[in-house]
Scaffold this active site. Structure first.
Site, mmCIF file in Angstrom:
data_model
loop_
_atom_site.group_PDB
_atom_site.id
_atom_site.type_symbol
_atom_site.label_atom_id
_atom_site.label_comp_id
_atom_site.label_asym_id
_atom_site.label_seq_id
_atom_site.Cartn_x
_atom_site.Cartn_y
_atom_site.Cartn_z
ATOM 1 N N HIS A 307 0.861 -1.053 0.046
ATOM 2 C CA HIS A 307 0.084 -0.067 0.050
ATOM 3 C C HIS A 307 0.870 1.269 -0.001
ATOM 4 O O HIS A 307 2.039 1.134 0.718
ATOM 5 C CB HIS A 307 -0.803 0.030 1.344
ATOM 6 N N ASP A 364 -8.255 -5.070 -0.228
ATOM 7 C CA ASP A 364 -8.537 -6.015 -1.408
ATOM 8 C C ASP A 364 -8.187 -7.239 -1.317
ATOM 9 O O ASP A 364 -8.766 -8.244 -2.074
ATOM 10 C CB ASP A 364 -7.852 -5.383 -2.627
#
Ligand code: SDX
Length: 428
Positions: A307, A364
């Site tokens: 991320h 996700d």
């Protein structure tokens, strides 16, 4: 710390003010940089070190894995609020009173009818069209059927636009899925809650009454909350920059949907499931895929990992991982994909390559496992992400417009040819 930053360029020294936010984040205000230095600018591919705005909507602390909407922790909101409450808080700044929430939901339901000519647009798409492309087109088409642009200085006009898109968007989401399935395009019922209505529109069979399943309702409500906003991510920044030209709300949202579609961003939830399926087909050989992810010559990435901001666990991934266990158990689903995901997670968390780069599971990584258990087709996963992110996009667009922010127009450093005279084709 002093409240100025000093910059030395050659023999000249420049000073720029420091901005400190309510969570003590510090930024150098370089609004005057180019003028003060006679043309010097900055360069920061991917804006990894560059803030685009000051915002009061969502706070992230990537090092500590903190996420708050309007000051409320994501953990509390996921546990105690429902999606419409969170949408209201993101957009208008405060959690709604009971009366405000009831009126908000009622107004949304009143605006949830979509012009029937939208069906002609859906019919024009091939059945194998990716739902994100369809959804982006339909959202942009809403401008054609709702041409009056939002007067952001009018609270009433802004409120009406908000309830209009929150009412119509779930219909577009459901119709996008049902068109691919060859099912009739339907409406839910004004007697239902927001999330119940989404499920009914998506899953109702034409020849039987749709029976709500509280497990699915609660799971989807939580997933939508967890996806509702995430400060200046790629798609939100897209919504803000498109809106900064004073393009309409629906047009700005349509652009955000396209940005979210990418597999490095929201499209990762679909890519995660496809990756886990491939590993399963490959006999569950996670080590092979770990090696591919670490191989610089292999474009493969471990989807759902890493991320830009979180260099610790994504707090949403933690919540979704627990929810995945609960939902599969309550639905009586035994999905080997979940075990593969957990195995992959454990391997990555103990692998030097991932540990050194602080690559953890993100939002996700587990969400698709729940969507699949709910019977949502994998190509619809990113559409579900967009349904959740809608209030965040609206909130950020509204904040940018109310803040009268200038049109977004970055500078560049030119690295092309210096001046050269035109060459006639006979001399080329
Ligand atoms: C979302 O921004 C947001 O808030 C987004 C989001 C939201 O709510 O809006 O949180 C939603 O988009 C989550 C991210 C979903 N995407 C994925 O899961 C795709 C896989 N992840 C990566 O592509 C990547 O981690 C990004 C895109 C998420 C972040 O990329 P960055 O910050 O630009 O980092 P990078 O590409 O520069 O990577 C740094 C290093 C590199 O290695 P080195 O060059 O240092 O040797 O880490 C490596 C990368 O190769 N790396 C990975 C990896 N992610 C980063 N290696 C293998 N697998 C991965 N998934």
């Amino acid at each position: 710390m002093s409240d100025i930053a000093k910059l030395q360029i050659g023999d000249n020294q420049y000073e720029f003010p420091l901005i400190t936010g309510t969570e003590n984040e510090v930024a150098i205000d370089i609004k005057t940089l180019r003028g003060a230095t006679g043309g010097v600018t900055t360069i920061d591919p991917g804006y990894k070190n560059t803030g685009s705005c000051q915002s009061a909507i969502t706070f992230l602390n990537g090092e500590e894995g903190i996420l708050r909407y309007r000051g409320y922790s994501i953990e509390e909101l996921a546990e105690k609020a429902d999606f419409l409450e969170v949408a209201y808080a993101l957009i208008f700044g405060e959690l709604p009173t009971k009366e405000q929430l009831e009126k908000f939901h009622s107004d949304i339901k009143d605006k949830s009818i979509v012009d029937d000519d939208i069906k002609k647009i859906i019919d024009a798409f091939p059945k194998n069209a990716h739902p994100m492309g369809v959804l982006s087109s339909l959202t942009s088409a809403l401008t054609a059927f709702n041409p009056s642009s939002v007067n952001v200085d009018s609270e009433e006009d802004m409120y009406n636009s908000v309830v209009k898109i929150l009412g119509k968007f779930p219909v577009l989401v459901a119709w996008t899925m049902r068109k691919k399935q060859g099912l009739p395009l339907n409406y839910g019922s004004k007697s239902l809650g927001y999330v119940e209505n989404v499920l009914k529109m998506m899953f109702e069979q034409p020849n039987e009454e749709y029976v709500q399943n509280e497990v699915l309702v609660n799971a989807l409500d939580k997933l939508l909350i967890l996806h509702a906003d995430h400060e200046q991510n790629c798609s939100t920044s897209t919504v803000r920059i498109v809106g900064s030209s004073h393009a309409g709300l629906f047009a700005s949202l349509s652009a955000g949907i396209s940005a979210l579609w990418g597999p490095l961003h929201g499209g990762a939830n679909q890519a995660v499931l496809e990756m886990l399926e491939a590993i399963k087909e490959d006999g569950g050989d996670t080590k092979k895929y770990m090696a591919k992810a670490k191989d610089k010559n292999d474009p493969f990435r471990l989807m759902g990992f890493g991320h830009r901001v979180y260099k610790n666990f994504d707090p949403r991934a933690k919540i979704i991982k627990v929810a995945a266990d609960e939902v599969l158990k309550e639905l009586g689903v035994n999905d080997p994909i979940l075990d593969i995901a957990k195995g992959l997670e454990q391997e990555a968390l103990n692998d030097d390559y991932f540990v050194k780069r602080k690559l953890y599971p993100n939002v996700d990584f587990y969400s698709g496992i729940i969507y699949r258990a709910m019977g949502i087709p994998v190509e619809m996963f990113t559409v579900m992400f967009a349904l959740g992110r809608l209030p965040g996009w609206i909130a950020q667009w509204r904040e940018m417009r109310l803040g009268k922010e200038p049109i977004g127009r970055p500078r560049q450093v030119y690295t092309g040819e210096n001046f050269r005279p035109f060459k006639d084709i006979s001399n080329r």
